[in-house]
Design an enzyme around this catalytic site. Structure first.
Site, mmCIF file in Angstrom:
data_model
loop_
_atom_site.group_PDB
_atom_site.id
_atom_site.type_symbol
_atom_site.label_atom_id
_atom_site.label_comp_id
_atom_site.label_asym_id
_atom_site.label_seq_id
_atom_site.Cartn_x
_atom_site.Cartn_y
_atom_site.Cartn_z
ATOM 1 C CE1 TYR A 116 -3.721 2.515 0.830
ATOM 2 C CE2 TYR A 116 -1.925 3.610 1.971
ATOM 3 C CZ TYR A 116 -3.190 3.641 1.413
ATOM 4 O OH TYR A 116 -3.911 4.809 1.448
ATOM 5 C CD GLU A 148 -5.963 4.496 -1.305
ATOM 6 O OE1 GLU A 148 -6.922 4.279 -2.050
ATOM 7 O OE2 GLU A 148 -6.052 4.485 -0.060
#
Ligand code: GDP
Ligand code: MN
Length: 398
Positions: free
Chosen positions: A109, A197
């Site tokens: 992530y 993101e």
């Protein structure tokens, strides 16, 4: 403002972030054509909607021949994808993105947010990619690495290396991650993003680090500086009530309740919503018509709130400082002459020229309920709404 995954990938690629080869399609035939163009024998067909969590609800399909690409696209087009982020009405799929499938070894992530506390851009990374960041924070908080970017010097390569080591990345892959973080930070700053993101950022079997998914949001107040970004706006993904409001220059946020609010000033609008809740009602919207509140703006606000079919009562709450209550009263009358309200309407005016304003409204013969204070206004609108629920709404008002 939000954009689609394929748009975010195109932008980030321009800043040196590697992404799989892909192509956009507006029809199943085009999706198959895109797959042929990309080549290979496995593809991922991805619904383009402004939401994460698509994989969990069938919005991401892994396929292994061209017919399957077409079938997968066919299934996605026209569908409304309901994810945990879209609300029950979901978001319609009008575009799909076809990508060459990637052989995933590890999912990471990588996110970039504005940290309000440090007033800095913060890099957030985790070795537990693929899950939503909220899930990671709940289930594996110890895997989250945070690093603050000093604005005077920008993100530093050593910082990126530290992040890479904390993620347990192979030394040979570290330079790739450093480039990706540097590129994302540059894109974030140059384009006035509020969030970037990449989830998942993957390590492939053949030792490449790639952005498999990408999400970017931008600061609406800075969009005028980036016409190439404003062009990416996709109104099909927005709440139509909010789109209409933005087009009219009003600050509007649609909510689930049934009491429409027309208020001047963001603080008063928030307080009004709180008071409605306290009185036992549910606001249908947040609407700040701004300090000016000219008759034209009041009229626009009325049209907007009345166009929401969920609205079963309306509360107008205006505090006139620079503004004048008599002007606001004129605005209300103008608005109601053009589009009469068919639901209970409560009006509370306070501030400059309040007596004149009230007199104008009282003399207008319009079926509105007067309130002197905010608490009274909230009580009256909730009571009027409750009473209107039994009887026909029209009958109550005429
Ligand atoms: P999201 O669910 O909206 O966040 O969509 P993503 O683009 O992140 O895709 C969801 C998941 O699908 C990823 O976490 C991957 O596990 C999987 N996925 C996406 N692309 C590929 C691919 O090219 N190959 C493989 N094997 N899995 C993929
Ligand atoms: Mn994702």
């Amino acid at each position: 403002m939000e954009i689609h995954e394929y748009q975010a990938k195109e932008i980030l690629e321009g800043f040196g972030v590697p992404v799989p080869p892909g192509g956009l399609a507006y029809s199943p035939e085009q999706a198959a054509y895109r797959a042929r163009e990309i080549g290979g024998d496995r593809w991922v067909v991805k619904a383009q909607v402004h939401s994460g969590g698509r994989g969990k609800v069938g919005g991401i399909k892994l396929v292994s021949d061209e017919h399957e690409v077409e079938d997968a696209a066919d299934e996605l087009f026209g569908k409304r994808l309901v994810t945990h982020q879209t609300g029950p009405e979901g978001k319609a799929v009008y575009r799909v993105y076809v990508e060459g499938a990637v052989d995933i070894e590890r999912e990471l992530y990588l996110g970039f947010v504005l940290d309000r506390k440090s007033e800095r851009i913060m890099v957030v990374a985790s070795a537990a990619g693929g899950m939503e960041i909220e899930e990671i924070a709940a289930a594996r908080p110890e895997t989250i690495v945070r690093s603050v970017v000093e604005p005077a010097v920008g993100v530093q390569a050593f910082q990126c290396r530290e992040i890479a080591f904390e993620l347990g990345l192979d030394a040979a892959l570290v330079p790739q991650l450093v480039n990706i973080i540097l590129g994302c930070c540059k894109a974030f700053e140059e384009l006035d993003a509020t969030m970037v993101e990449i989830n998942p950022l993957v390590v492939t079997g053949d030792g490449r680090v790639l952005a498999l998914d990408a999400k970017m949001t931008f600061d609406d107040n800075a969009l005028y500086r980036h016409p190439q970004i404003s062009e990416l706006r996709d109104k099909s993904q927005e709440d139509p009530r909010e789109t209409q409001a933005a087009d009219r220059g009003l600050n509007y946020v649609g909510l689930g309740g049934n009491i429409g609010c027309i208020v001047n000033g963001a603080g008063l609008a928030m307080a009004t919503m709180d008071m409605i809740k306290l009185a036992g009602g549910e606001p249908a919207n947040f609407l700040d018509i701004g300090g000016g509140a000219t008759p034209e703006r009041v009229a626009k606000a009325f049209r907007l709130v009345q166009s929401d079919r969920k609205v079963e009562a309306i509360l107008v709450n205006i505090f006139a400082g620079i503004n004048r209550c008599d002007w606001v009263a004129e605005g209300i009358i103008q608005a109601l002459e053009k589009a009469p309200v068919e639901v209970p309407l409560v009006v509370r005016l306070a501030g400059t020229h309040v007596e004149q304003g009230r007199k104008i409204l009282a003399g207008s013969g319009l079926p509105l309920i007067h309130a002197a204070t905010l608490a009274e206004a909230a009580d009256r609108v909730v009571t009027a709404w409750r009473n209107s629920q039994g009887a026909s709404v029209r009958a109550v008002m005429s």
